[in-house]
Design an enzyme around this catalytic site. Structure first.
Site, PDB file in Angstrom:
ATOM      1  N   MET A 158       0.838  -1.212  -0.057  1.00 29.72           N
ATOM      2  CA  MET A 158      -0.131   0.019   0.237  1.00 29.72           C
ATOM      3  C   MET A 158       1.046   1.150  -0.042  1.00 29.72           C
ATOM      4  O   MET A 158       1.779   1.490  -0.786  1.00 29.72           O
ATOM      5  CB  MET A 158      -0.997   0.241   1.233  1.00 29.72           C
ATOM      6  CG  MET A 158      -1.967  -1.288   1.188  1.00 29.72           C
ATOM      7  SD  MET A 158      -3.329  -1.038  -0.247  1.00 29.72           S
ATOM      8  CE  MET A 158      -2.419  -2.381  -1.431  1.00 29.72           C
ATOM      9  N   CYS A 159       0.607   2.181   0.947  1.00 28.66           N
ATOM     10  CA  CYS A 159       1.507   3.336   1.013  1.00 28.66           C
ATOM     11  C   CYS A 159       1.771   3.651   2.340  1.00 28.66           C
ATOM     12  O   CYS A 159       1.461   3.164   3.390  1.00 28.66           O
ATOM     13  CB  CYS A 159       0.585   4.636   0.462  1.00 28.66           C
ATOM     14  SG  CYS A 159      -0.218   4.287  -1.404  1.00 28.66           S
ATOM     15  N   ARG A 160       2.651   4.741   2.437  1.00 29.69           N
ATOM     16  CA  ARG A 160       3.036   5.417   3.811  1.00 29.69           C
ATOM     17  C   ARG A 160       2.666   6.771   3.509  1.00 29.69           C
ATOM     18  O   ARG A 160       2.924   7.521   2.684  1.00 29.69           O
ATOM     19  CB  ARG A 160       4.315   4.995   4.228  1.00 29.69           C
ATOM     20  CG  ARG A 160       5.034   3.760   4.102  1.00 29.69           C
ATOM     21  CD  ARG A 160       4.306   2.977   5.193  1.00 29.69           C
ATOM     22  NE  ARG A 160       3.070   2.289   5.110  1.00 29.69           N
ATOM     23  CZ  ARG A 160       2.809   1.575   5.973  1.00 29.69           C
ATOM     24  NH1 ARG A 160       3.355   1.368   7.229  1.00 29.69           N
ATOM     25  NH2 ARG A 160       1.519   1.082   6.030  1.00 29.69           N
TER      26      ARG A 160
END
Length: 278
Positions: A1-3
Site C-alpha cells: 500500500m502506501c505510507r
C-alpha cells in the site's frame, strides 16, 4: 500500500519532515515496518503538500518515481518552510497506473488528501457509494447532487483519486448543509459507506486544511505524536520518541497542537444508507 505523514505546528522545513528521524518517511518507502499486506516497498511515486503563512493556499510537488531517486528531496524541499505538511509515498495496487497524477497528496482549494489502502472493485463500489450519497443528498433537500459523472473529475483512474472526489464534495462549504457538518462527519460517512459495499476495503485516509489533521484508521497502522506545540500523524513513527502513540483500528482521528481526539469509526446511522433508514 502506501505510507503517509501529516504535520501541523511551528514553521518547519518541508524536506526535513520527509527526512526526519532514522525511520523517516523516505526510509519507510523502502524499509516499512508495518505494511500489513499490499507489497513490501513504496516505489511507485511520492508527493508532498504544504501550507505557508496563509492556510487558504496549499502548494504541492509530486513525482511518479521513487522518493529516494529525486534530488529535490534533499536539495530543494528542505529550503521551503511551512506550518503544515502532508507527505506520501506510494505502492500502487496491481493494475493501477504509475503516473504523477496518481500520486498523493491530491489537492483542492485549501485541502490536501492521502489514502493508504485499497478499495477492491473500486469502480463499481465507488459508483454505488456515490449513488447512496446522491439519495442522501436528495432526501436532505440539497440542490447539488452526487451524480455518477462526478467520478470523471478524478485526476487518475485509481481508487484513491476517486475517493478524493467523493470526500471533497462532502467537505465543500458551498454544498448546502445536510450530509457532513465537519471533517470527522465527512470521513465517517464516506468510509462507513464504502465499507457497506466493500467490507474488505482498507481505508486509512489522511486530510489537512493547513490548521489541523484528520484521519480514518481502517486496517493499516497509524501513530500520533502530539504536543502543545505541534501535531503529527504518521503511518509509522519516524523515531523512538516515547511520546508516539499507536492508534487502534476502526477509529477517526482529529489532531492539532495540544489536542488529539480519537473516536470509533462506526456508529449507528453512520453510513449514507443507514442514515436514510434503509
Amino acid at each position: 500500500m502506501c505510507r503517509h505523514l501529516g504535520y501541523v505546528g511551528p514553521p518547519a522545513s518541508v524536506g526535513e519532515l520527509l527526512l526526519r528521524g532514522p525511520h523517516s518517511l523516505r526510509t519507510q518507502s523502502w524499509a516499512p515496518r508495518d505494511m500489513r499486506g499490499g507489497g513490501t516497498i513504496n516505489a511507485d511515486g511520492f508527493g508532498v503538500a504544504w501550507w505557508g503563512p496563509d492556510p487558504a493556499t496549499v502548494t504541492g510537488y509530486r513525482n511518479p518515481d521513487p522518493i529516494w531517486t529525486d534530488p529535490a528531496v534533499e536539495e530543494v524541499l528542505p529550503q521551503l518552510t511551512a506550518q503544515a505538511v502532508l507527505g506520501s509515498v506510494r505502492s500502487a495496487t496491481v493494475g493501477m497506473p504509475v503516473q504523477r497524477s496518481a500520486c498523493a497528496p491530491f489537492r483542492w482549494k485549501h485541502w490536501a488528501f492521502s489514502h493508504n489502502g485499497v478499495v477492491p472493485q473500486w469502480r463499481s463500489v465507488l459508483t454505488a457509494v456515490l449513488s447512496d450519497l446522491d439519495v442522501a443528498a436528495t432526501r436532505a433537500g440539497m440542490t447539488r447532487r452526487y451524480e455518477t459523472s462526478h467520478l470523471l473529475e478524478a485526476e487518475a483512474l485509481t481508487d484513491s483519486a476517486a475517493l478524493w472526489v467523493l470526500l471533497r464534495r462532502l467537505l465543500d462549504p458551498d454544498t448546502p448543509a445536510g450530509l457532513a457538518e465537519n471533517p470527522v462527519t465527512a470521513l465517517r460517512l464516506l468510509v462507513t459507506t464504502v465499507l457497506h459495499h466493500a467490507p474488505e476495503a482498507r481505508l486509512n485516509l489522511l486530510i489537512s486544511d493547513g490548521g489541523a489533521l484528520w484521519a480514518s484508521i481502517c486496517y493499516h497502522s497509524l501513530s500520533a505524536l502530539v504536543t502543545d506545540e505541534f501535531a503529527i500523524l504518521s503511518s509509522e513513527p519516524y523515531d523512538d520518541d516515547p511520546r508516539w502513540q499507536p492508534l487502534p483500528d476502526r477509529m477517526l482521528v482529529h489532531a492539532e497542537p495540544g489536542r488529539l481526539s480519537v473516536e470509533p469509526l462506526e456508529l449507528a446511522g453512520s453510513t449514507a444508507t443507514e442514515s436514510l433508514g434503509s
